[in-house]
Design a protein around this motif. Structure first.
Motif, mmCIF file in Angstrom:
data_model
loop_
_atom_site.group_PDB
_atom_site.id
_atom_site.type_symbol
_atom_site.label_atom_id
_atom_site.label_comp_id
_atom_site.label_asym_id
_atom_site.label_seq_id
_atom_site.Cartn_x
_atom_site.Cartn_y
_atom_site.Cartn_z
ATOM 1 N N PRO A 90 37.587 26.223 8.768
ATOM 2 C CA PRO A 90 38.260 26.761 7.601
ATOM 3 C C PRO A 90 39.435 27.469 7.695
ATOM 4 N N GLY A 91 39.654 28.027 9.058
ATOM 5 C CA GLY A 91 40.915 28.746 9.258
ATOM 6 C C GLY A 91 42.202 28.018 9.367
ATOM 7 N N ARG A 92 42.037 26.905 9.235
ATOM 8 C CA ARG A 92 43.339 25.874 9.236
ATOM 9 C C ARG A 92 43.726 25.256 7.852
ATOM 10 N N ALA A 93 43.314 26.070 7.005
ATOM 11 C CA ALA A 93 43.693 25.952 5.524
ATOM 12 C C ALA A 93 43.693 27.107 4.847
ATOM 13 N N ALA A 94 44.759 27.481 3.737
ATOM 14 C CA ALA A 94 44.766 28.609 3.124
ATOM 15 C C ALA A 94 45.369 28.163 1.675
ATOM 16 N N ALA A 95 44.706 28.312 0.601
ATOM 17 C CA ALA A 95 45.144 27.764 -0.737
ATOM 18 C C ALA A 95 44.933 29.070 -1.758
ATOM 19 N N ALA A 96 45.854 28.909 -2.876
ATOM 20 C CA ALA A 96 45.679 29.807 -3.859
ATOM 21 C C ALA A 96 46.467 29.348 -5.134
ATOM 22 N N PRO A 97 46.131 29.832 -6.151
ATOM 23 C CA PRO A 97 46.893 29.376 -7.577
ATOM 24 C C PRO A 97 47.873 30.339 -7.687
ATOM 25 N N LEU A 98 49.273 30.028 -7.821
ATOM 26 C CA LEU A 98 50.193 30.852 -8.247
ATOM 27 C C LEU A 98 50.628 30.825 -9.704
ATOM 28 N N ASP A 99 51.183 32.018 -10.169
ATOM 29 C CA ASP A 99 51.479 32.232 -11.302
ATOM 30 C C ASP A 99 52.784 31.598 -11.914
ATOM 31 N N THR A 100 52.767 30.214 -12.104
ATOM 32 C CA THR A 100 54.019 29.528 -12.442
ATOM 33 C C THR A 100 53.641 28.732 -13.779
ATOM 34 N N THR A 101 54.621 28.037 -14.394
ATOM 35 C CA THR A 101 54.378 27.243 -15.630
ATOM 36 C C THR A 101 55.208 25.874 -15.393
ATOM 37 N N PRO A 102 54.145 24.831 -15.228
ATOM 38 C CA PRO A 102 52.781 24.945 -15.417
ATOM 39 C C PRO A 102 51.974 25.500 -14.239
ATOM 40 N N ARG A 103 50.858 26.064 -14.685
ATOM 41 C CA ARG A 103 49.940 26.344 -13.090
ATOM 42 C C ARG A 103 50.024 25.468 -12.014
ATOM 43 N N THR A 104 50.393 26.155 -11.036
ATOM 44 C CA THR A 104 50.355 25.269 -9.525
ATOM 45 C C THR A 104 49.224 25.972 -8.724
ATOM 46 N N TRP A 105 48.849 25.083 -7.618
ATOM 47 C CA TRP A 105 48.073 25.569 -6.608
ATOM 48 C C TRP A 105 48.666 25.242 -5.312
ATOM 49 N N PHE A 106 48.788 26.163 -4.051
ATOM 50 C CA PHE A 106 49.690 25.858 -3.114
ATOM 51 C C PHE A 106 48.646 25.819 -2.110
ATOM 52 N N ALA A 107 48.693 25.062 -1.127
ATOM 53 C CA ALA A 107 47.915 24.941 0.102
ATOM 54 C C ALA A 107 48.906 24.738 1.414
ATOM 55 N N SER A 108 48.513 25.556 2.463
ATOM 56 C CA SER A 108 48.994 25.552 3.622
ATOM 57 C C SER A 108 48.102 24.889 4.648
ATOM 58 N N VAL A 109 48.175 23.768 5.182
ATOM 59 C CA VAL A 109 47.227 22.858 6.132
ATOM 60 C C VAL A 109 47.943 22.712 7.511
ATOM 61 N N TYR A 110 46.988 22.925 8.459
ATOM 62 C CA TYR A 110 47.202 22.671 9.896
ATOM 63 C C TYR A 110 46.273 21.776 10.597
ATOM 64 N N VAL A 111 46.717 20.657 10.576
ATOM 65 C CA VAL A 111 45.688 19.479 11.354
ATOM 66 C C VAL A 111 45.580 19.923 12.715
ATOM 67 N N PRO A 112 44.520 19.653 13.323
ATOM 68 C CA PRO A 112 44.279 19.887 14.819
ATOM 69 C C PRO A 112 45.354 18.820 15.559
ATOM 70 N N SER A 113 45.922 19.112 16.795
ATOM 71 C CA SER A 113 46.295 18.159 17.445
ATOM 72 C C SER A 113 45.059 17.678 18.609
ATOM 73 N N ARG A 114 45.777 16.642 19.226
ATOM 74 C CA ARG A 114 44.534 16.114 19.965
ATOM 75 C C ARG A 114 45.158 15.494 21.156
ATOM 76 N N ASP A 115 44.528 15.147 22.167
ATOM 77 C CA ASP A 115 44.744 14.134 23.527
ATOM 78 C C ASP A 115 44.082 13.194 23.679
ATOM 79 N N ARG A 116 43.842 12.296 24.435
ATOM 80 C CA ARG A 116 43.002 11.411 24.681
ATOM 81 C C ARG A 116 41.451 11.561 24.755
ATOM 82 N N SER A 117 41.008 12.842 24.881
ATOM 83 C CA SER A 117 39.719 13.044 24.955
ATOM 84 C C SER A 117 38.863 12.876 23.648
#
Length: 266
Positions: A90-117
């Motif tokens: 859950p900590g890798r995403a943050a989202a909220a509605p913003l007071d825009t016209t029209p109404r928008t929702w913004f989300a910040s997403v950080y997908v994990p990196s990986r190696d070959r494991s």
């Protein structure tokens, strides 16, 4: 117009966070979409300075030393933060509605990196699968007016060069976003142009950082660009991405977050 900027801050130390703060404070964007935040003093300093200056901060709690994501906005919220549940980390995403016209929702997403494991591959695949499930289950009004930004740690299937080693589930993230109606803002503004946001040790470029815009906002995308000065100045090892949307918005009376008051967190 509403402008937003996404940047991977690389779990900044307190020293680098202060440099990032000065750079961000000089910017005119309304929303900063931050990825690779951490539980360290650098992230705490950066967010606390913005909070003290009057910005709204949306960040999910750090858990077990995980890297995370945050929103920093001079546009007030139009309701409580959006719980993108049940994302596997859950900590890798943050989202909220913003007071825009029209109404928008913004989300910040950080997908994990990986190696070959196998463990890290499974972890990344579970996160992507859970994120796509959450997006698919959002009410149409939210999904179609959602702006997603961040570091996805994937490239497109037609990336130039097409680096080896990426798996079908990683390409599927971008394909599924498209099938849900999301528009890749940079491709929309500069079709056919190959950009990079991270450069590997060999000098090879990867486009890892994106803005995706919900279908109802497609005709409101006015511009999108990669800003390489963040890499060139050593603020982080990622380019920032800036998007411009044709929206109306109220704005908070924010002060300069890099002003004379500082918070020492040692």
């Amino acid at each position: 117009m509403v402008t937003a900027l996404t940047i991977n801050i690389g779990a900044a130390s307190i020293e680098r966070a202060q440099l990032l703060l000065r750079w961000l404070a000089a910017r005119e964007e309304d929303v900063f979409v931050l990825t690779e935040t951490s539980a360290g003093t650098g992230t705490a300093h950066l967010l606390e300075q913005f909070r003290r200056a009057g910005y709204t901060i949306v960040k999910t709690a750090d858990v077990n030393g995980e890297r995370g994501a945050a929103l920093v906005s001079r546009i007030p919220l139009a309701g409580p933060p959006l719980l993108l549940d049940p994302i596997s980390i859950p900590g890798r995403a943050a989202a909220a509605p913003l007071d825009t016209t029209p109404r928008t929702w913004f989300a910040s997403v950080y997908v994990p990196s990986r190696d070959r494991s196998a463990d890290k591959t499974t972890r990344k695949e579970m996160f992507i699968s859970s994120l796509l499930k959450v997006l698919a289950e959002l009410p149409d009004q939210q999904r179609d007016h959602l702006v997603i930004g961040g570091d996805y740690n994937v490239i497109t299937a037609d990336h130039r060069p097409l680096h080896p080693g990426f798996l079908p589930f990683e390409f599927a993230l971008l394909d599924d976003l498209r099938s849900y109606g999301f528009i890749d803002a940079f491709e929309h503004c500069q079709p056919g142009v190959q950009e990079y946001s991270w450069i590997g040790r060999t000098g090879a470029g990867y486009r890892y950082d994106y803005f995706h815009i919900g279908r109802a906002l497609a005709d409101r995308i006015s511009g999108c660009a990669y800003l390489h000065e963040t890499r060139e100045q050593g603020l982080t090892d990622h380019a920032a991405v800036r998007v411009v949307l044709d929206l109306d918005a109220s704005r908070l009376p924010c002060d300069d977050p890099s002003g004379p008051e500082t918070i020492e967190l040692f």
